[in-house]
Enzyme design. Sequence first.
Site, short mmCIF file in Angstrom:
data_model
loop_
_atom_site.label_atom_id
_atom_site.label_comp_id
_atom_site.label_asym_id
_atom_site.label_seq_id
_atom_site.Cartn_x
_atom_site.Cartn_y
_atom_site.Cartn_z
N ASP A 49 24.35 20.25 8.13
CA ASP A 49 24.54 21.56 7.50
C ASP A 49 24.19 21.56 6.02
O ASP A 49 23.60 22.52 5.52
CB ASP A 49 26.00 22.02 7.66
CG ASP A 49 26.21 22.81 8.94
OD1 ASP A 49 25.35 22.70 9.85
OD2 ASP A 49 27.23 23.53 9.06
N ASN A 87 22.08 25.77 12.70
CA ASN A 87 23.26 26.48 13.18
C ASN A 87 24.35 26.41 12.12
O ASN A 87 25.53 26.31 12.43
CB ASN A 87 23.73 25.89 14.51
CG ASN A 87 24.75 26.79 15.19
OD1 ASN A 87 24.95 27.94 14.79
ND2 ASN A 87 25.42 26.26 16.21
N ASP A 310 39.14 26.41 12.17
CA ASP A 310 38.27 25.26 12.48
C ASP A 310 39.09 24.08 13.00
O ASP A 310 38.56 23.17 13.63
CB ASP A 310 37.50 24.80 11.23
CG ASP A 310 36.36 25.75 10.86
OD1 ASP A 310 36.11 26.71 11.62
OD2 ASP A 310 35.72 25.52 9.82
N GLU A 338 30.00 27.88 16.76
CA GLU A 338 28.99 26.98 17.34
C GLU A 338 28.90 27.12 18.86
O GLU A 338 27.86 26.90 19.46
CB GLU A 338 29.32 25.53 16.97
CG GLU A 338 28.93 25.14 15.57
CD GLU A 338 29.95 25.54 14.52
OE1 GLU A 338 30.66 26.56 14.72
OE2 GLU A 338 30.03 24.86 13.50
N HIS A 389 30.09 20.28 17.15
CA HIS A 389 30.64 19.08 16.52
C HIS A 389 32.15 18.95 16.68
O HIS A 389 32.69 17.87 16.90
CB HIS A 389 30.27 19.05 15.02
CG HIS A 389 30.65 20.30 14.26
ND1 HIS A 389 31.06 20.28 12.97
CD2 HIS A 389 30.67 21.62 14.63
CE1 HIS A 389 31.31 21.51 12.55
NE2 HIS A 389 31.06 22.34 13.54
N ARG A 390 32.86 20.09 16.57
CA ARG A 390 34.32 20.00 16.61
C ARG A 390 34.84 19.73 18.02
O ARG A 390 35.90 19.12 18.19
CB ARG A 390 34.95 21.26 16.02
CG ARG A 390 34.51 21.49 14.59
CD ARG A 390 35.48 22.25 13.74
NE ARG A 390 34.84 22.53 12.46
CZ ARG A 390 34.68 21.64 11.47
NH1 ARG A 390 35.15 20.42 11.60
NH2 ARG A 390 34.07 21.97 10.35
N LYS A 421 26.59 17.58 12.38
CA LYS A 421 26.61 18.87 11.66
C LYS A 421 27.47 18.75 10.40
O LYS A 421 27.13 19.26 9.33
CB LYS A 421 27.16 19.97 12.57
CG LYS A 421 27.12 21.37 11.96
CD LYS A 421 27.59 22.41 12.97
CE LYS A 421 27.20 23.83 12.56
NZ LYS A 421 28.02 24.38 11.50
#
Length: 655
Positions: A49, A87, A310, A338, A389-390, A421
């Site tokens: 990112d 993204n 998040d 995402e 990613h999370r 990311k």
Amino acid sequence: MDYKIEPFTKPACAAIQAPGSKSITNRALLLAAMAGQKIKIFNPLVSRDSQIMAQCLKNLGFEIEEGENFISVSGSPKKSAKLFVGNAGTAARFLTAFVCAIKDGEFEFDSDEEMYKRPMRGLIEALEHLGAEFTFKKESFSFPFSVKTKGFSGGEISLDATQSSQILSAILMSQTLASSETSITLKGGTVSKPFVEMTVKMMRQFGFEVECPSNGKYIVKNSKTCKISSYTVETDATAASYPIALAAATSGAVLVKNFPREGLQGDVGFAQVMQKAGLVKCRRVGNDLLALKSEPSAEACEFDFNDISDTFLTFAAIAPLFGRTTKITGIAHTRKQESDRVEAMAREISKFAKKVEFDEDSITIFPYEKSELAQKISSPVKIETYKDHRIAMSHGVAGCADIFGGGKAWIEIRDPQCSSKTWPDFFKILEQSRKDSMKFKTVAIDGGAAVGKSSVSKECAKTLNYMHVDTGSHYRTIAYILLDKGIAPSLGEDAVSQALKGVEISTLIFGNSARMSVGGKEIEDSLIRTDKVNQNVSLFAAMPQVREFLKGYQRSMEGVAKEKNFAGLVMEGRDIGSVIFPNAEIKIFLDADEETRRKRRANEGISDSISKRDALDKNRKTAPLVRPEGSVLIDTSNMSKEEVIAKTLALIAEA
Ligand SMILES: O=C(O)C1=C[C@@H](OP(=O)(O)O)[C@@H](O)[C@H](O)C1
Ligand SMILES: C=C(OP(=O)(O)O)C(=O)O
């Protein structure tokens, strides 16, 4: 590629440094581009990112210099460029608004396909109102598009940022470049509010003027001067949620290095939610945060994650480990991030929970009973990550729990590289933490009477499943046995030597504590803590014969701890770091002023003279009480017990 998570077979005992904040890095890069002078950004995130953001600024004509732990931005923008925002929601929203501040420009934007579906409409409508002309290549109000820009001249905007706070953040920052004041009114509020506060605070840190006269209204002045020439990025608080959750998932202790103070990042609030949920205890240790295992209640819990959305994935992924229902609300907007995070998390978590229910704005996880979890799930559980990613990182933490015992891997992460990311070496760091936690460590805790050795040693041992040995009690036991045999210290060393020959010592384990027994019998605490023993123990302990007699035994405790499968050894005494284990991984010397120690002693109902015992302990010829070389001194006079324990655990975690 699939990646098997190796569970922690010992409680986590590790220090983890999360990377610099994504949100702060990408704001700092943009604000630096607006500054009109060179700005050096320290501790930036280096991830997909932030690289996307930096690359776009390069394409726009800015000079970007990347060095050891810094990135600098200088120059001014060109009138045309092709920009690819991947993204990265921040890059996508912030740059779209930023280019519209450039007079007579023409810019082409493209992104990952996933970004095509993410909300842009509110932002684009506002930018159109301010004069920009968009041409959409696929769907309206979506990437990919080109935009003809005219610059901003201020005025009034009514903004729809209901789907993403980044839309408001993007407008706020970009209006600094308008030729006169812009007044922004929000239509229908926004989500993830702390990120807007971050924007406002960072604009002010850079010297840009923004006012928030009432909720939902903002005024941006066309400030032309930037106040700073460098900026330091805080540790990413969202990323820090993973090490905090790791302490809960593995029932251990994790030191989260340089954990940000409250102020810029709302996601520091995750630590409080975890604490409220009873999943960890959090303690500040200097700049760091120590997350410690805790015992959650069996009652169902419910939390609103709108402000810290998040981190909801971190909370949700570990929820099936604790045997109680968890409901998370306030997360409707994450369906357009995402991935559709509500649905994706429900689908993946249901692979290791009894049932998962979700609606537009919430998810409820009904786990298996803790005792039946291992039988109920099929191993390995394959986790799809949807390029999110999370989802990858949160399930990575869940997989660290040793639910089968013996370290059998049960979670496999599909496409773990998607963590790049925001945290490219996340899985490497997780694995390194596991290895660090597996290391058998010997902790030597020395200090005089009543400095707090015992309570600290016992608690640290309990938290980390280390074996605790109180060598003071060894000397007391020997003193008791000798006195019982009628041997007073005044009879001299030969008599003591002679009497010791008939003393057979061995070890009994009670919970986490190893106790020395004589003749196979437990010698009760009450017997070794009498006034008579108090008065004589230092005299016996000063005798080389007594110390020699116990040295070999005390050294053998490392072997006993390993044999009994403890994760490490905490030994307290007066010569542990100097004589018994001079090579211990951690050596701590506790001290406190005499008055504090006298009071602590009196509270325990003991009235022996601290100064007399100190004099004997420090002046004896054999193994006197000294601060061992290489030890860390902790003065406990003005510290609470909890603070000393936290400091000690932090040192162990970091060793
Ligand atoms: O402004 C920011 O830096 C961010 C705002 C939030 O986005 P939304 O407002 O779209 O939820 C958050 O989820 C994202 O990770 C970062
Ligand atoms: C929502 C996120 O990212 P983005 O900045 O792309 O919105 C995130 O990092 O969880």
